[in-house]
Motif scaffolding. Structure first.
Motif, PDB file in Angstrom:
ATOM      1  N   UNK A  34       3.443  15.085 -11.412  1.00 59.32           N
ATOM      2  CA  UNK A  34       3.813  15.308 -12.808  1.00 59.32           C
ATOM      3  C   UNK A  34       2.813  16.166 -13.551  1.00 59.32           C
ATOM      4  N   UNK A  35       1.643  16.398 -12.960  1.00 58.38           N
ATOM      5  CA  UNK A  35       0.591  17.190 -13.639  1.00 58.38           C
ATOM      6  C   UNK A  35       0.896  18.636 -13.675  1.00 58.38           C
TER       7      UNK A  35
ATOM      8  N   UNK B  11       0.834  -1.200   0.000  1.00 60.41           N
ATOM      9  CA  UNK B  11       0.000   0.000   0.000  1.00 60.41           C
ATOM     10  C   UNK B  11       0.872   1.255   0.000  1.00 60.41           C
ATOM     11  N   UNK B  12       1.947   1.235   0.780  1.00 56.60           N
ATOM     12  CA  UNK B  12       2.854   2.379   0.833  1.00 56.60           C
ATOM     13  C   UNK B  12       3.516   2.647  -0.508  1.00 56.60           C
TER      14      UNK B  12
ATOM     15  N   UNK C 222       3.040   5.999  -2.789  1.00 56.66           N
ATOM     16  CA  UNK C 222       4.192   6.785  -3.251  1.00 56.66           C
ATOM     17  C   UNK C 222       4.151   6.985  -4.763  1.00 56.66           C
ATOM     18  N   UNK C 223       3.835   5.924  -5.493  1.00 53.65           N
ATOM     19  CA  UNK C 223       3.748   6.036  -6.957  1.00 53.65           C
ATOM     20  C   UNK C 223       2.643   6.990  -7.377  1.00 53.65           C
ATOM     21  N   UNK C 224       1.508   6.926  -6.703  1.00 50.39           N
ATOM     22  CA  UNK C 224       0.393   7.814  -7.037  1.00 50.39           C
ATOM     23  C   UNK C 224       0.766   9.269  -6.768  1.00 50.39           C
TER      24      UNK C 224
END
Length: 55
Positions: A54-55, A41-42, A46-48
């Protein structure tokens, strides 16, 4: 590469079962600890966060 179609987590007495189903309906099950699930989950969180940055 197979595509993940769905997943589930089952609570057992001393651990959990992580069940992954691909788009062909093949199922793979993994016994896992709460700590391992927390780590997954961590990493996902982190990836999300990176992607949102990046937006």
């Amino acid at each position: 590469m197979k595509q993940l179609a769905k997943f589930s987590i089952e609570v057992r007495a001393n651990d959990f079962v992580l069940r992954l189903t691909d788009d062909d309906g093949d199922v793979v099950e993994f016994a896992t600890s709460a700590e391992q699930l927390d780590e997954v989950i961590g990493v996902f969180n982190d990836l999300m966060e990176e992607l949102e940055g990046e937006d």
